[in-house]
Scaffold this active site. Sequence first.
Site: not given
Length: 535
Positions: A122, A185, A350, A387, A463
Amino acid sequence: MLKLLVLFLCCSTISSKPGHLDDRVMHPHPRRKPSEGENDQELTAEYWNEIGLNTLKNYLEEKLNTNIAKNVIIFMGDGMSVPTLAATRVYMGNENAQLSFEKFPHTAVSKTYCVNYQVPDSACTATAYLGGVKVNLGTVGVTASVQWEDCQGMTNTSNHVQSIAQWAQFKGKSTGLVTTARVTHASPAGVFGHSAQREWETDTDIINAKQDPEVCTDLATQLVTEEVGRNLNVIMGGGRYAFLPSGTKGEEEDDGYRSDGVNLIEKWKTLKEGEKAQYIWNREQLLGLEDTDYVLGLFESDHCPFNLERDQQLDPSLTEMTEAAIKILSKNTQGYFLFVEGARIDMGHHEAMVHLALDETVEFSKAVERAVNLTSEEDTLIVVTSDHAHTMSLGGYPERGNDIFGIAGAASDSLPFATINYANGPGYEPPESDGSRNDISKDDLGEIEHRFPGGVPLDSETHGGDDVLVFARGPWAHLFRGVMEENVIPHIMGYASCIRKDGVSACEKETDSNAVYIHTVALVSILLVLVHGLV
Ligand SMILES: *[C@@H]1O[C@H](CO)[C@@H](O)[C@H](O)[C@H]1NC(C)=O
Ligand SMILES: *[C@@H]1O[C@H](CO)[C@@H](O)[C@H](O)[C@H]1NC(C)=O
Ligand SMILES: [Zn+2]
């Protein structure tokens, strides 16, 4: 119960023909009667032809919007892969459901790889879709000439990537960020930060990495004190711990994590003295905001809770934060730039907790809808994207209307398998002692924190490297088209809102056409005078 029985009856035939999946396509199960007959119209050709014709007519009637985008909002569903969208529609109740942004007129496909990795994170992607530059995995706001964890390298300002928020501030627009993650983040850091390591959110993180926080500045400090962060009108999300020194408690008896003893919330207040500025930490304060120019909203010590697990009284929803942000930013007659992140779609994936990920996607869709309701297509460009993807797949020929968290059929080992599977992740189950696969019919698949099967054991599902979608509405939305590199996104947003630093803008174009108009008027006037003179 009945459903399971039907399933096993039907599947015994399939399992006797292992590997012959094509049979399944050619001889599908007798269609399960849709509940309440809701899909009966689909049995006619008229129904589908009408959808086809109406869609065609809408496309033909569409006029391109070449207005100037006074306002730009980018919504980013973190990890919102294409299969996530399809699964969410089923979760919403019908395969033909539409997420709010699926009604937008223009789309593009975005390629998400970063400079040194096929599958991105990200941080490098935030730098692409906010700064217009692809960079290295795990780094944010610095070019790919800065290696991961290169503390010295990140201090060299000639390696800094400026984000579209900075371009907007330079042109006098208001700016803001809203996220359900910590505001420090990786994704929100793309708005304001420059860091060789996305995890350097506090000075303590830098010390733990055996680097000097006096040399490279942590992201929370950057957010409060540096160029882009300190000018943000709206900062909302979680992550209070990064703002408080260890030993100092937050409003929810939460602990600070800073080693430098600096209380960044107090620092933010001091820097905003003389301004209409408010620090808030709960939903009631958010809904009660009045006449404010700057807001720092830190609603949680860490990330905001999943929408399904949120305290409805205490914790604001993404939709509520988005609305409050738009109201504050809209006060600027010059317009605004706003970044809104649905951060926890990614975190649900995740954990292999599909239920949470899909519910986050629904809330994200609501936030977009609220923004659509509060703005005008005439002057506001709204871009919705993701993303990067995840490894979740949706497969196995489940019947129409089948529970998205349910069982798709039986595999060649005669055991049931789920519609949703991950290529890897914490939902992996080792074989039973007799070598057989885990029988998922014994699991409570509907439980919101149930972990869905993963093919490879990993603590955190990864991802995906596949492309994601971009949806656009408003001025110049039609420029979002084709298969593009992810970093092209802010180049188009900057063009539409005339804030690119190189001056290439929709306003330049405006001036050009104005010039043509003025020349034409002048020419006609001269001709008229001449003609008049002759008569
Ligand atoms: C800063 O970065 C630029 C561009 O990468 C490089 O040319 C320059 O040498 C760097 N400066 C220092 C002091 O490292
Ligand atoms: C947006 O507006 C429509 C029409 O007024 C309304 O039905 C819908 O609930 C609104 N959506 C949100 C998320 O505010
Ligand atoms: Zn992630």
